[in-house]
Design an enzyme around this catalytic site. Structure first.
Site, short mmCIF file in Angstrom:
data_model
loop_
_atom_site.label_atom_id
_atom_site.label_comp_id
_atom_site.label_asym_id
_atom_site.label_seq_id
_atom_site.Cartn_x
_atom_site.Cartn_y
_atom_site.Cartn_z
CD GLU A 162 9.15 16.58 -7.78
OE1 GLU A 162 9.87 15.77 -7.62
OE2 GLU A 162 9.06 17.75 -7.37
CG ASN A 200 13.07 20.76 -4.10
OD1 ASN A 200 13.98 21.22 -5.00
ND2 ASN A 200 12.03 21.11 -3.90
#
Ligand code: NAD
Length: 292
Positions: A162, A200
């Site tokens: 990311e 997440n």
């Protein structure tokens, strides 16, 4: 002309830092200066790199020449000042906000004025880390070069990364970080600086919901894992995955989402908190939802 990383610095020779350094040296073929404040961590990290490279040679994934060239590109040091000639640095020290802020203040001083300053943080705001690079918040000379490259564990295996931009991060910094991660053989996803980022934010509520299903008797643990494993083509079910990640880590991330987004849909499961209180943290402690 596109920004080119000819030399990389990595701070922290632990699980993540070592993996990042190794993949950069092997795939992106750049020299890497690996900094850690513990000589023991550096020695342990380099020994682990030797082990991983030897295994790759044995399995004929790489040649002995490639293994040697990769190892030769890794230079270990305990001195941050050795980062004075890098084009990019990736920080992977423990997840302690004050420690990361101290390191970024130092990086702004030590690294060249063009260098990309990246963090591997799992949960800390990039905007906050970038703020630490200057006493004057309106001076964005260094903060515009701060970005997150959030690699997934284990770095040599997981392809995803990311890229997270803080409020101060320039578009050029984001493009340079994406380009370098691609050179490392990774597939980059860009995320805004929001609690949990993308991975997440999506994964943890899924795991938490699986635990709530167990807690409220909707299904037995084997049934919960089996339907997701065999129904969505993932390698393991959510409860097994939680055991592998560590239930303490799962709880900490849910608490970050709950506090940062303030929505009750991110409330950590009561059962998850009980398992952590009991010290049943998953694989690493020998017992979580399953026994190891
Ligand atoms: P780790 O504990 O394995 O390694 C941290 C290393 O940093 C150690 O070698 C330690 O000696 C070194 N260190 C500590 N203070 C230092 C300092 N002041 N200067 C230089 N080195 C210092 O930690 P890790 O699991 O590799 O995690 C590193 C970062 O990556 C954290 O921000 C974590 O949240 C993030 N992360 C971890 C995972 C994971 O699954 N472990 C996944 C994604 C992101």
């Amino acid at each position: 002309m596109a920004f080119e990383v000819k030399k990389l610095g990595v701070i922290g020779a632990g699980q993540m830092g070592l993996g990042i350094a190794l993949v950069a040296a092997q795939k992106a073929q750049v020299p890497v200066t690996l900094v850690d404040n513990s000589q023991q961590s550096l020695d342990k990290g380099l020994a682990f790199a030797d082990k991983l490279l030897a295994k790759d040679v044995q399995k004929q994934r790489i040649t002995e020449e490639i293994a040697k060239a990769t190892k030769d590109r890794l230079k270990a040091t305990t001195n941050m000042a050795d980062l004075s000639d890098v084009d990019m640095v990736i920080e992977a020290v423990p997840e302690i906000p004050s420690l990361k802020e101290k390191i970024f203040a130092e990086l702004a001083e030590v690294c060249p004025k063009h260098a990309i300053l990246a963090t591997n943080t799992s949960s800390i705001s990039i905007t906050k880390i970038a703020r630490a690079t200057s006493k004057d918040p309106t001076d964005t000379q260094a903060s515009s070069r701060v970005v997150s490259t959030h690699f997934m564990n284990p770095v040599p295996v997981q392809k995803g990364v990311e890229i997270i931009a803080g409020l101060q991060t320039s578009p050029e910094t984001v493009s340079a970080a994406v380009a370098f991660c691609e050179k490392m053989g990774k597939v980059a996803s860009v995320s805004a600086d929001s609690p949990g980022f993308l991975a997440n934010r999506i994964l943890m509520p899924y795991i938490n919901e699986a635990i709530i299903c167990l807690e409220t008797g909707v299904g037995k643990k084997e049934d919960i894992d089996n339907i997701m494993k065999n129904g969505t083509n993932v390698p393991m079910g959510p409860l097994t995955l939680a055991d592998f990640i560590g239930l303490d880590t799962c709880l900490a991330i849910m608490e970050t989402l709950h506090a940062g987004l303030g929505d009750s849909k991110y409330r950590p499961s009561v059962l998850l908190r009980q398992y952590v209180d009991a010290g049943w943290l998953g694989k690493k402690s020998g017992r979580g939802f399953y026994e190891y």
